[in-house]
Design an enzyme around this catalytic site. Structure first.
Site, PDB file in Angstrom:
ATOM      1  N   CYS A 330       0.835  -1.208   0.000  1.00 41.76           N
ATOM      2  CA  CYS A 330       0.000   0.000   0.000  1.00 41.76           C
ATOM      3  C   CYS A 330       0.871   1.261   0.000  1.00 41.76           C
ATOM      4  O   CYS A 330       1.541   1.542  -0.993  1.00 41.76           O
ATOM      5  CB  CYS A 330      -0.977  -0.037   1.166  1.00 41.76           C
ATOM      6  SG  CYS A 330      -2.403   1.075   0.945  1.00 41.76           S
ATOM      7  N   HIS A 427      -3.585  -5.574   1.401  1.00 41.42           N
ATOM      8  CA  HIS A 427      -3.282  -5.824   2.802  1.00 41.42           C
ATOM      9  C   HIS A 427      -3.783  -7.211   3.205  1.00 41.42           C
ATOM     10  O   HIS A 427      -4.728  -7.743   2.625  1.00 41.42           O
ATOM     11  CB  HIS A 427      -3.987  -4.804   3.702  1.00 41.42           C
ATOM     12  CG  HIS A 427      -3.379  -3.451   3.693  1.00 41.42           C
ATOM     13  ND1 HIS A 427      -2.149  -3.180   4.244  1.00 41.42           N
ATOM     14  CD2 HIS A 427      -3.859  -2.266   3.219  1.00 41.42           C
ATOM     15  CE1 HIS A 427      -1.887  -1.887   4.112  1.00 41.42           C
ATOM     16  NE2 HIS A 427      -2.894  -1.311   3.489  1.00 41.42           N
TER      17      HIS A 427
END
Length: 484
Positions: A330, A427
């Site tokens: 991310c 994630h």
């Protein structure tokens, strides 16, 4: 008839989140329909829910403990700090505003309505709702407009159990002092107390318990001894992130100032054959680790400046030259590219900053946040991967042609020409056992843990711990039907 009980702390970090998870699993094991609820949370460790929003990671763990799917109603107000004085405010799973602390104080009374709406909906499908407070009700300077502790308890008509932490010392003063500073009305909402994190022979504190009961008039629900496997549960607070020493494969993780969604580290820390080393600011990235993992960030551009200020950019270049591997997730993925552009000033002043240049990609920040529970395929082996996406920005560039994940028909992630530097937006991917084994084994690590099964086993052990040492029958008697 739905009942509710609220666990408040005599201070911050007394273990409320863990205790609520233990209570939730213990009551669920008794056959009750249990729902966790936290009116207001502050954390950059968020979870994406099936209804398309985000809540605090601790409430997602409590939902798992209660054997139900996480829902945005379980944490209607989530504060995600972006600076020392301001935070993004998430209301019922969606971005509401970015506010300075003083402005949020003025906005709190308006947030009580959606908070109670979520609580009512949650109560509709439950036998009991276990509510977690935030911080401590003893912070009476925050009582006006409060929605996190006594303000919520008053508005919803929910009785309170006060939790103290004996490990830090002064637990008698914590509990007796809390009663002393509260108003008579708020003190009257507390129906009992319990003590957490006791080390040694609990019987040695019998006189202490008697002193608290005598001075407060509250009954004791018990003393919880230290739960040795607490470190195996996902951490809620960034201050609880700790290195996990294993054998063999070493992963260095720089502690970013605004680190976010650090539950990515939990499945790695659980592996006996993997060491996860949290590198504090001021320390260099070790030169002999096998992989550097750059985690997510709530403020990517600011954390990139922080990364450079530690000299970690130089250490990372040296690590790559020595043949080391790098993974960015991310915000960490965005940092690895050539440039991060923020034309709308989402993270500060509009403009662009150079990235670390280890991936030939560019990120453009966009105002619309992407939230999704995601199923993907690990392209090198075909193994399934489950995770979640929670990010601003779009990343494109030549290295995206070497994507290593596929989401439906969409390629995801980027790899350098050598394959030793990778990034992606997914994630939670290391929670997938087959993927974790394939990814790490290819780098020489030994992988042997079934993470989801192990986590569920820890929750059952926590429930047994709570059943043994807390009077849950008394807790159920003290719980009441909310009055809203």
């Amino acid at each position: 008839m739905t009942k509710a009980i609220m666990i408040q702390g005599a201070g911050s970090n007394v273990g409320k989140s863990m205790v609520v998870a233990g209570i939730a699993r213990a009551l669920a094991n008794r056959g009750l329909a249990v729902r966790p609820f936290k009116p207001q949370n502050m954390s950059n460790n968020a979870a994406v829910t099936e209804d398309g929003g985000e809540i605090g990671r601790a409430q997602a763990l409590q939902a798992l403990a209660a054997k139900v799917a996480p829902h945005t109603d379980m944490n209607p107000v989530l504060l995600k700090p972006e600076t020392d004085t301001g935070a993004q405010v998430i209301v019922q799973g969606k971005r509401f505003a970015t506010l300075r602390a003083r402005d949020y104080g003025r906005a709190k009374p308006d947030l009580l309505t959606p908070t109670l709406e979520s609580f009512r909906r949650l109560c509709a499908g439950a036998d009991i709702v276990v509510v977690e407070g935030a911080g401590s009700p003893a912070e009476i300077n925050l009582r006006k407009g409060d929605i996190a502790n006594m303000g919520f308890a008053e508005a919803a008509g929910v009785p309170v159990i006060l939790m103290g932490d004996i490990d830090r010392g002064g637990v008698i003063a914590q509990l007796v002092g809390t009663q002393a500073v509260l108003s008579q009305e708020d003190a009257g909402r507390i129906r009992g107390f319990a003590i957490n994190k006791f080390r040694g022979d609990v019987r040695l504190f019998d006189d202490g318990l008697h002193a608290i009961v005598e001075r407060t008039g509250w009954p004791s629900l018990g003393v919880l001894p230290w739960f040795a496997d607490a470190w195996r549960l996902p951490a809620e607070d960034v201050m609880d992130i700790a290195s996990a020493k294993g054998d063999g494969f070493r992963i260095a993780v720089p502690r970013l100032a605004r680190i976010a969604n650090f539950d990515d580290l939990d499945p790695l820390s659980a592996e006996p054959g993997v060491s996860v080393e949290i590198i504090e600011p001021g320390r260099p990235l070790p030169g002999d680790v096998d992989m550097v993992l750059i985690p997510g960030s709530k403020s990517t551009i600011a954390d990139l400046a922080h990364f450079r200020a530690q000299g970690w950019d130089i250490d990372l270049q040296a690590h790559v030259r020595r043949g080391g591997h790098v993974l960015g997730i991310c915000g960490g993925y965005q940092m690895l590219g050539r440039e991060i552009a923020d034309p709308d000033g989402i993270e500060g002043a509009p403009g662009s900053v150079p990235g670390l240049g280890l991936l030939d990609v560019t990120t453009v920040m966009k105002p619309q946040k992407h939230l999704a529970l995601t199923r993907a395929t690990y392209l090198p082996t075909g193994d399934p991967v489950e995770g979640y996406e929670i990010h601003l920005g779009e990343t494109t560039g030549p290295d995206c042609a070497r994507a290593w994940l596929q989401v439906d028909r969409r390629a995801e992630g980027a790899s350098s020409t050598s394959g030793r530097v990778r990034g992606c937006y997914l994630h939670g991917l290391f929670s997938s056992d087959a993927f974790r084994a394939a990814y790490l084994s290819a780098l020489g690590a030994t992988v042997e843990t079934a993470y989801a099964e192990e986590l569920d086993g820890v929750l059952d052990a926590l429930a047994a711990h709570v059943e043994t040492h807390l009077d849950l029958d008394m807790l159920l008697r003290l719980a009441q039907e909310p009055s809203y």
